[in-house]
Motif scaffolding. Structure first.
Motif, PDB file in Angstrom:
ATOM      1  N   ASP A  46       4.829  -3.349   1.168  1.00  0.00           N
ATOM      2  CA  ASP A  46       5.299  -3.959  -0.232  1.00  0.00           C
ATOM      3  C   ASP A  46       6.569  -4.392  -0.445  1.00  0.00           C
ATOM      4  N   ALA A 156      -1.571   8.338  -5.624  1.00  0.00           N
ATOM      5  CA  ALA A 156      -1.614   7.119  -5.141  1.00  0.00           C
ATOM      6  C   ALA A 156      -2.910   6.563  -4.609  1.00  0.00           C
ATOM      7  N   GLU A 159      -4.661   5.254  -8.047  1.00  0.00           N
ATOM      8  CA  GLU A 159      -4.110   4.035  -8.359  1.00  0.00           C
ATOM      9  C   GLU A 159      -4.650   3.041  -7.483  1.00  0.00           C
ATOM     10  N   LEU A 160      -4.799   3.324  -6.363  1.00  0.00           N
ATOM     11  CA  LEU A 160      -5.161   2.061  -5.517  1.00  0.00           C
ATOM     12  C   LEU A 160      -6.806   1.748  -5.841  1.00  0.00           C
ATOM     13  N   ALA A 164      -8.313  -1.576  -7.758  1.00  0.00           N
ATOM     14  CA  ALA A 164      -9.401  -2.522  -7.032  1.00  0.00           C
ATOM     15  C   ALA A 164     -10.420  -3.039  -8.276  1.00  0.00           C
ATOM     16  N   VAL A 169     -12.792   0.135  -1.681  1.00  0.00           N
ATOM     17  CA  VAL A 169     -11.680   0.351  -0.888  1.00  0.00           C
ATOM     18  C   VAL A 169     -11.967   1.047   0.256  1.00  0.00           C
ATOM     19  N   GLN A 173      -7.854   1.093   4.349  1.00  0.00           N
ATOM     20  CA  GLN A 173      -6.894   0.518   3.663  1.00  0.00           C
ATOM     21  C   GLN A 173      -6.057   1.481   2.919  1.00  0.00           C
ATOM     22  N   LEU A 174      -6.823   2.543   2.151  1.00  0.00           N
ATOM     23  CA  LEU A 174      -6.415   3.683   1.652  1.00  0.00           C
ATOM     24  C   LEU A 174      -5.232   4.043   2.463  1.00  0.00           C
ATOM     25  N   GLN A 177      -2.100   1.815   2.992  1.00  0.00           N
ATOM     26  CA  GLN A 177      -1.117   1.405   1.817  1.00  0.00           C
ATOM     27  C   GLN A 177      -0.916   2.729   1.223  1.00  0.00           C
ATOM     28  N   GLY A 178      -1.362   3.957   1.389  1.00  0.00           N
ATOM     29  CA  GLY A 178      -1.100   5.115   0.788  1.00  0.00           C
ATOM     30  C   GLY A 178      -0.269   6.103   1.627  1.00  0.00           C
TER      31      GLY A 178
END
Length: 217
Positions: A46, A156, A159-160, A164, A169, A173-174, A177-178
């Motif tokens: 990010d 986290a 939040e993800l 969504a 998800v 992906q988790l 991103q996490g």
């Protein structure tokens, strides 16, 4: 939020990374410009925290390469070069933000979160689903008015899932991103975190497992 820290001062890099992880961010660290481009070629971030005076490939050249390639991450230059001319040059080569050293850690965190909001479709700072409320600014989550005691990873993941907006998800992906680069994709870390999160959220259950697809709220 996943962050790449590019800083040749190894002690500083790992100290800042440790602090950001305590704030719930997934942070990878590299010590030179060539390694930065290698890492961004295989991972999505990010935000890239970028020192300018790097060994080998200069930070300005790293920034130009990322911008020229259309890499989606935002770039925050974090450097001892703090004159107005330095800032103008850094922003001119494509950086999205510029923070001179020495810096206040709280300001760095605030700037990173602001940049991350700009690197994807904007989300409100407070995410709400029924009686569940998550404030990404204060890092506080509540359900039915009860404050939830969540670890940084649990926060986290929640939040993800809320971001969504009902979409599924995947575990991949988790994990992407996490967690940072040291996460083993073959472990049960996501499943274990989801299980702990479910217990803390209580009843009625909020997180649904979608077989062979992932999770959703």
């Amino acid at each position: 939020m996943r962050v790449l820290m590019v800083e040749d001062h190894e002690e500083l890099a790992h100290t800042v990374a440790a602090g950001l992880r305590r704030e719930g961010m997934a942070v990878d660290v590299v010590l030179d410009g060539d390694a930065a481009l290698d890492r961004t070629s295989t991972n999505h971030y990010d935000v890239v925290i970028l020192d300018r005076d790097l060994p080998g490939l200069h930070g300005d050249d790293v920034c130009r390469s990322l911008v020229g390639a259309g890499y989606p991450a935002r770039v925050l230059m974090l450097t001892a070069a703090g004159t107005i001319d330095d800032k103008v040059t850094g922003l001119g080569v494509g950086a999205d933000d510029y923070l001179p050293k020495p810096f206040a850690f709280a300001e760095l965190v605030a700037r990173l979160r602001a940049l991350a909001r700009r690197s994807r479709p904007a989300l409100p700072p407070v995410l709400v689903h029924g009686d569940l409320r998550l404030d990404s600014t204060t890092r506080i989550a509540t359900r039915d008015g009860r404050r939830l005691s969540l670890s940084p990873k649990e926060f986290a993941v929640l939040e993800l899932l809320l971001a969504a907006q009902g979409a599924v998800v995947s575990a991949e992906q988790l994990l992407e991103q996490g967690w940072d680069e040291f996460a083993d994709p073959f472990t049960q870390t996501v499943k274990v975190t989801i299980s702990r999160l479910r217990r803390k959220l209580g009843d009625p259950p909020l997180i649904e497992t979608v077989p062979q697809a992932g999770y959703r709220i």
